[in-house]
Design an enzyme around this catalytic site. Structure first.
Site, PDB file in Angstrom:
ATOM      1  N   LYS A  32       0.855  -1.189   0.000  1.00  0.00           N
ATOM      2  CA  LYS A  32       0.000   0.000   0.000  1.00  0.00           C
ATOM      3  C   LYS A  32       0.891   1.240   0.000  1.00  0.00           C
ATOM      4  O   LYS A  32       1.785   1.374   0.835  1.00  0.00           O
ATOM      5  CB  LYS A  32      -0.896   0.022   1.241  1.00  0.00           C
ATOM      6  N   ASP A  59      -3.462   4.373  -1.913  1.00  0.00           N
ATOM      7  CA  ASP A  59      -4.421   4.816  -0.888  1.00  0.00           C
ATOM      8  C   ASP A  59      -4.416   6.342  -0.829  1.00  0.00           C
ATOM      9  O   ASP A  59      -3.774   6.929   0.039  1.00  0.00           O
ATOM     10  CB  ASP A  59      -3.976   4.186   0.441  1.00  0.00           C
ATOM     11  N   LEU A  60      -5.136   6.991  -1.749  1.00  0.00           N
ATOM     12  CA  LEU A  60      -5.139   8.457  -1.798  1.00  0.00           C
ATOM     13  C   LEU A  60      -6.485   9.052  -1.372  1.00  0.00           C
ATOM     14  O   LEU A  60      -6.629  10.269  -1.306  1.00  0.00           O
ATOM     15  CB  LEU A  60      -4.757   8.947  -3.204  1.00  0.00           C
ATOM     16  N   LYS A  61      -7.479   8.213  -1.165  1.00  0.00           N
ATOM     17  CA  LYS A  61      -8.780   8.629  -0.612  1.00  0.00           C
ATOM     18  C   LYS A  61      -9.334   9.887  -1.270  1.00  0.00           C
ATOM     19  O   LYS A  61      -9.514  10.932  -0.627  1.00  0.00           O
ATOM     20  CB  LYS A  61      -8.663   8.869   0.902  1.00  0.00           C
ATOM     21  N   LEU A  62      -9.659   9.772  -2.557  1.00  0.00           N
ATOM     22  CA  LEU A  62     -10.153  10.945  -3.290  1.00  0.00           C
ATOM     23  C   LEU A  62     -11.525  11.404  -2.788  1.00  0.00           C
ATOM     24  O   LEU A  62     -12.364  10.586  -2.408  1.00  0.00           O
ATOM     25  CB  LEU A  62     -10.226  10.626  -4.788  1.00  0.00           C
ATOM     26  N   ASP A  64     -13.868  14.871  -4.076  1.00  0.00           N
ATOM     27  CA  ASP A  64     -13.973  16.175  -4.736  1.00  0.00           C
ATOM     28  C   ASP A  64     -15.230  16.144  -5.605  1.00  0.00           C
ATOM     29  O   ASP A  64     -16.022  15.197  -5.511  1.00  0.00           O
ATOM     30  CB  ASP A  64     -12.696  16.433  -5.571  1.00  0.00           C
ATOM     31  N   THR A 119     -11.626   5.457  10.783  1.00  0.00           N
ATOM     32  CA  THR A 119     -11.633   4.893  12.147  1.00  0.00           C
ATOM     33  C   THR A 119     -11.225   5.935  13.187  1.00  0.00           C
ATOM     34  O   THR A 119     -11.427   5.746  14.373  1.00  0.00           O
ATOM     35  CB  THR A 119     -10.714   3.654  12.241  1.00  0.00           C
ATOM     36  N   ARG A 211       2.866  -1.133  10.805  1.00  0.00           N
ATOM     37  CA  ARG A 211       3.940  -1.236  11.799  1.00  0.00           C
ATOM     38  C   ARG A 211       4.237  -2.635  12.330  1.00  0.00           C
ATOM     39  O   ARG A 211       5.407  -2.920  12.584  1.00  0.00           O
ATOM     40  CB  ARG A 211       3.664  -0.253  12.942  1.00  0.00           C
TER      41      ARG A 211
HETATM   42  O1  C5P Z   1       0.814   0.634  11.134  1.00  0.00           O
HETATM   43  P1  C5P Z   1      -0.600   0.180  11.008  1.00  0.00           P
HETATM   44  O2  C5P Z   1      -0.741  -1.334  10.887  1.00  0.00           O
HETATM   45  O3  C5P Z   1      -1.512   0.764  12.051  1.00  0.00           O
HETATM   46  O4  C5P Z   1      -1.027   0.761   9.584  1.00  0.00           O
HETATM   47  C1  C5P Z   1      -2.324   0.664   9.067  1.00  0.00           C
HETATM   48  C2  C5P Z   1      -2.432   1.370   7.770  1.00  0.00           C
HETATM   49  O5  C5P Z   1      -3.795   1.427   7.402  1.00  0.00           O
HETATM   50  C3  C5P Z   1      -1.932   2.813   7.770  1.00  0.00           C
HETATM   51  O6  C5P Z   1      -1.356   3.066   6.497  1.00  0.00           O
HETATM   52  C4  C5P Z   1      -3.188   3.630   7.974  1.00  0.00           C
HETATM   53  O7  C5P Z   1      -3.108   4.897   7.388  1.00  0.00           O
HETATM   54  C5  C5P Z   1      -4.214   2.769   7.243  1.00  0.00           C
HETATM   55  N1  C5P Z   1      -5.604   2.980   7.634  1.00  0.00           N
HETATM   56  C6  C5P Z   1      -6.085   2.827   8.927  1.00  0.00           C
HETATM   57  N2  C5P Z   1      -7.405   3.015   9.208  1.00  0.00           N
HETATM   58  C7  C5P Z   1      -8.245   3.355   8.246  1.00  0.00           C
HETATM   59  C8  C5P Z   1      -7.793   3.493   6.936  1.00  0.00           C
HETATM   60  C9  C5P Z   1      -6.452   3.290   6.675  1.00  0.00           C
HETATM   61  O8  C5P Z   1      -5.320   2.501   9.837  1.00  0.00           O
HETATM   62  N3  C5P Z   1      -9.524   3.507   8.534  1.00  0.00           N
END
Ligand code: C5P
Length: 232
Positions: A32, A59-62, A64, A119, A211
């Site tokens: 991603k 994952d740019l979440k458009l 507009d 979230t 992470r």
């Molecule tokens: O490091 P971690 O496992 O928390 O990363 C989760 C990834 O999912 C991150 O890139 C975060 O921006 C993304 N994300 C999220 N919750 C969302 C949408 C995307 O944690 N609702």
């Protein structure tokens, strides 16, 4: 595409992401690319990672007006990504326009999924800041239904919502779920988490793991553990 683990490459730049991906040697995880890396390096980073043989979720979440989203999606489609996304709150018309823009002349297109409520948004901020007074899980399911009606392939949601999304929108409607941890104690800033095995049990189609893999002492072993628990 079947169930898979998507590695969130939340790195500040090209050097960091390639140092990370080099550790995987022959393996080519689905990755991603989010706003941070994309804005730092531009579309070339997508081409380069693609050239190395990885599938890419951009994952740019458009969000507009429909015409702008349609044209932007056409550009992303030419980048040959495998999956991309937008905000369902941009309305059904915006989602339909996005699909039109994303679809190539030969009829093929990347998977398109919608963010329902982030979230990071909770009931209180939704009511106070957005003036949406419905229960948040109703809002999430309504946005998921809108995405389905508009012809999208699925939604990003918490693994805890994946089962309900499938009940509401059908088994084939994809659920892409971040918030995955190996153990409940290791949550960081993710509030509602599940292990890869639990996410599999509840029916997530893709887990997005950042992470727990990128910050692990052995990222390849952590990735393989996710594959073992979620895919195999
Ligand atoms: O490091 P971690 O496992 O928390 O990363 C989760 C990834 O999912 C991150 O890139 C975060 O921006 C993304 N994300 C999220 N919750 C969302 C949408 C995307 O944690 N609702």
């Amino acid at each position: 595409m079947g169930r898979d683990v998507i590695v969130a490459c939340d790195f500040a730049g090209k050097k960091e992401v390639f140092d990370f991906l080099d550790k995987f040697e022959g393996r080519k995880p689905f990755v991603k690319i989010g706003m941070e890396l994309f804005y730092a390096e531009g579309p070339e980073i997508v081409r380069e990672i693609k050239k190395r043989g990885h599938k890419i979720f951009l994952d740019l979440k458009l969000h507009d007006i429909p015409n702008t989203v349609k044209k932007s999606m056409a550009v992303l489609s030419r980048l040959d990504v495998d999956m991309t996304n937008l905000h369902a709150s941009g309305t059904c018309r915006m989602m339909e326009a996005a699909l039109e823009g994303l679809t190539r002349e030969d009829g093929t297109r990347p998977i398109l999924i919608a963010v329902t409520q982030l979230t990071s948004t909770d009931q209180e901020s939704m009511e106070n800041d957005l003036l949406i007074r419905e229960p948040i899980d109703r809002v999430v399911m309504h946005y998921a239904s809108n995405a389905k009606k508009a012809g999208l392939d699925g939604v990003v949601c918490s693994p805890l919502e994946a089962g309900k999304v499938h009940d509401t929108c059908g088994k084939d409607f994809l659920t892409v779920t971040p918030g995955v941890r190996f153990a409940a104690g290791d949550v960081g800033d993710q509030k509602r988490v599940m292990t890869p095995a639990e996410a599999k049990k509840i029916g997530s189609d893709y887990i997005v793991v950042g992470r727990p893999i990128t910050a692990a002492s052995d990222p390849v072993a952590a990735y393989e553990r996710c594959i073992r628990e979620f895919v195999d």
